[in-house]
Scaffold this active site. Structure first.
Site, PDB file in Angstrom:
ATOM      1  N   SER A  64       0.795  -1.227   0.000  1.00  0.00           N
ATOM      2  CA  SER A  64       0.000   0.000   0.000  1.00  0.00           C
ATOM      3  C   SER A  64       0.829   1.279   0.000  1.00  0.00           C
ATOM      4  O   SER A  64       0.362   2.300  -0.479  1.00  0.00           O
ATOM      5  CB  SER A  64      -0.986  -0.009   1.165  1.00  0.00           C
ATOM      6  OG  SER A  64      -0.330  -0.302   2.362  1.00  0.00           O
TER       7      SER A  64
ATOM      8  N   LYS B 266     -11.897  -0.004  -1.308  1.00  0.00           N
ATOM      9  CA  LYS B 266     -11.002   0.610  -2.286  1.00  0.00           C
ATOM     10  C   LYS B 266     -11.685   0.617  -3.662  1.00  0.00           C
ATOM     11  O   LYS B 266     -12.629   1.350  -3.830  1.00  0.00           O
ATOM     12  CB  LYS B 266      -9.640  -0.047  -2.208  1.00  0.00           C
ATOM     13  CG  LYS B 266      -9.009   0.416  -0.882  1.00  0.00           C
ATOM     14  CD  LYS B 266      -7.750  -0.153  -0.446  1.00  0.00           C
ATOM     15  CE  LYS B 266      -7.375   0.550   0.871  1.00  0.00           C
ATOM     16  NZ  LYS B 266      -6.684  -0.315   1.809  1.00  0.00           N
TER      17      LYS B 266
ATOM     18  N   HIS C 157      -5.539  -3.805  -2.448  1.00  0.00           N
ATOM     19  CA  HIS C 157      -5.356  -2.870  -3.567  1.00  0.00           C
ATOM     20  C   HIS C 157      -5.377  -3.553  -4.932  1.00  0.00           C
ATOM     21  O   HIS C 157      -5.328  -2.878  -5.952  1.00  0.00           O
ATOM     22  CB  HIS C 157      -4.041  -2.093  -3.416  1.00  0.00           C
ATOM     23  CG  HIS C 157      -4.062  -1.116  -2.293  1.00  0.00           C
ATOM     24  ND1 HIS C 157      -4.668   0.116  -2.396  1.00  0.00           N
ATOM     25  CD2 HIS C 157      -3.586  -1.192  -1.043  1.00  0.00           C
ATOM     26  CE1 HIS C 157      -4.538   0.760  -1.244  1.00  0.00           C
ATOM     27  NE2 HIS C 157      -3.886  -0.015  -0.409  1.00  0.00           N
TER      28      HIS C 157
END
Ligand code: PLP
Length: 392
Positions: free
Chosen positions: A182, A239, A210
């Site tokens: 990240s 996300k 992610h």
């Protein structure tokens, strides 16, 4: 020496400020689009996790609204009491088909999914092998686990193999890694990690926070990208999916085990059904709409290349996370404030989130950024670079 409660805390905050590690909240008074009203000022945001712009998508909003009208705004209880709606079950089935696993289990956040898995799955006589740059929620999960945790060097396969050799006497070893780191934006070599795990009879847990929605032909994430199947896949809805909540995807028996043993599942109120409905809609969109990902990656590559051409040290690859290395915490903070003068918001990431001397401006790009937004970002970096050279 006795001091009052508040003056003791004030001293500790002063300490944080002196180390340039003080953090403050910004107040947003608009939707999470690239152009926002932040603290009453117009800013272009380059730090959002809403990679595909789904957080403000009409289809998701309609799904949340109609389900909210039918099911209310709160779930009213934990999943094991009264909080389990048909929408929770429907979304879990959808996540499983999206991730191509037998089953999945929702948690209230990705953070709680990591803590729940790592604190319940490995037993006291087991070993966890964890990448040194794993997310804080993995670190906290390892801290709560009864197993011993060994840290291996960041994506260092040789170091991982050495540690697998050294721990051969243990019946069970768990390798745990972020799929996309990240703060660095690089992708873990999951194909090679899983090959090592097979050779040494270890299990693999991947945090695809992610990668989900971003990597792979259909946005299924890092596992689709590499064509691999780890034992446990953790993800977040917060996300690319654009909503809120976390999940674990894997076998039926894994789901069954976690329902019975993961404390962050058992002792947590379920997410609202409206959020499940919006997430369900998001996955339907992600799976078929390749254009969003293509448009995003085009913008990512432009920003990366242009920053590098200006002489900036840029980390990561093939992900919308673009860390620009600045160095000392103080300098990174100065840089972030300079960007604000150009009406651009991108945070300075400092220790303990990253190593000492590796403070950075962490940019994230979304499919919604316009080419004009990108020009303004690059111009700001160019102007700040010139200013730095003058003051050197
Ligand atoms: C954001 C993130 C999480 C936490 O997810 P939330 O749903 O925000 O709690 C976990 N792991 C990684 C790698 C992340 O980037």
């Amino acid at each position: 020496m006795y001091t009052t409660f508040n003056s003791w805390l004030a001293e500790r905050v002063i300490d944080i400020k002196e180390n340039n590690l003080y953090r403050e909240l910004n107040v947003m008074n608009s939707w999470p689009k690239p152009k926002v009203d932040m603290n009453g000022k117009k800013k272009i945001v380059f730090s959002s996790n809403n990679y595909l712009g789904l957080a403000t998508d009409e289809r998701l909003i309609n799904a949340a609204e109609s389900t909210g009208r039918k099911f209310g705004v709160g779930s009213s209880g934990s999943r094991l009491t009264t909080g389990n709606s048909s929408w929770h079950e429907k979304l879990e089935d959808r996540i499983a088909s999206f991730k191509q696993t037998e089953a999945s289990l929702l948690f209230s956040s990705g953070y709680l999914a990591n803590v729940g898995v790592l604190s319940s799955l490995p037993e006291s006589e087991d070993i966890i092998l964890s990448d040194e740059l794993n997310h804080a929620s993995i670190i906290d999960g390892c801290r709560l686990s009864k197993a011993k945790t060994i840290i291996y060097k960041h994506v260092d396969l040789q170091d991982l193999e050495n540690k697998l050799k050294e721990t051969k006497i243990y019946d069970r070893r768990f390798i745990v890694t972020d799929s996309v780191f990240s703060m660095d934006g690089n992708i873990a070599p999951l194909d090679k990690i899983i090959a090592l795990a097979k050779a040494y009879h270890a299990y693999v847990i991947v945090d695809d926070a992610h990668g989900t929605g971003i990597l792979g032909e259909n946005g299924r994430g890092a596992c689709e990208y590499f064509g691999v199947k780890p034992d446990v896949v953790i993800g977040t809805l917060s996300k690319a999916i654009g909503t809120e909540g976390g999940f674990v995807a894997g076998s039926y028996i894994l789901q069954d085990f976690l329902i019975n043993q993961a404390r962050t599942f058992i002792f947590q109120t379920a997410i609202p059904p409206s959020v499940c409905a919006a997430s369900y809609e998001a996955i339907n969109i992600i799976e078929v709409d390749q254009r969003m990902r293509e448009s995003l990656m085009l913008k990512v590559n432009i920003i990366r290349n242009r920053l590098q051409a200006l002489g900036y040290k840029v980390k990561g690859n093939k992900t919308p996370i673009i860390p620009v290395i600045i160095g000392e915490a103080k300098k990174a903070l100065w840089f972030s404030n300079k960007l604000k003068e150009h009406d651009i918001f991108a945070p300075a990431i400092r220790p303990p989130t990253v190593k000492e001397g590796e403070s950075r401006i962490r940019l994230t790009v979304t499919a919604e950024h316009s080419y004009d937004d990108i020009d303004r970002l690059i111009q700001a970096f160019e102007t700040i670079r010139k200013e730095q050279e003058v003051t050197k």
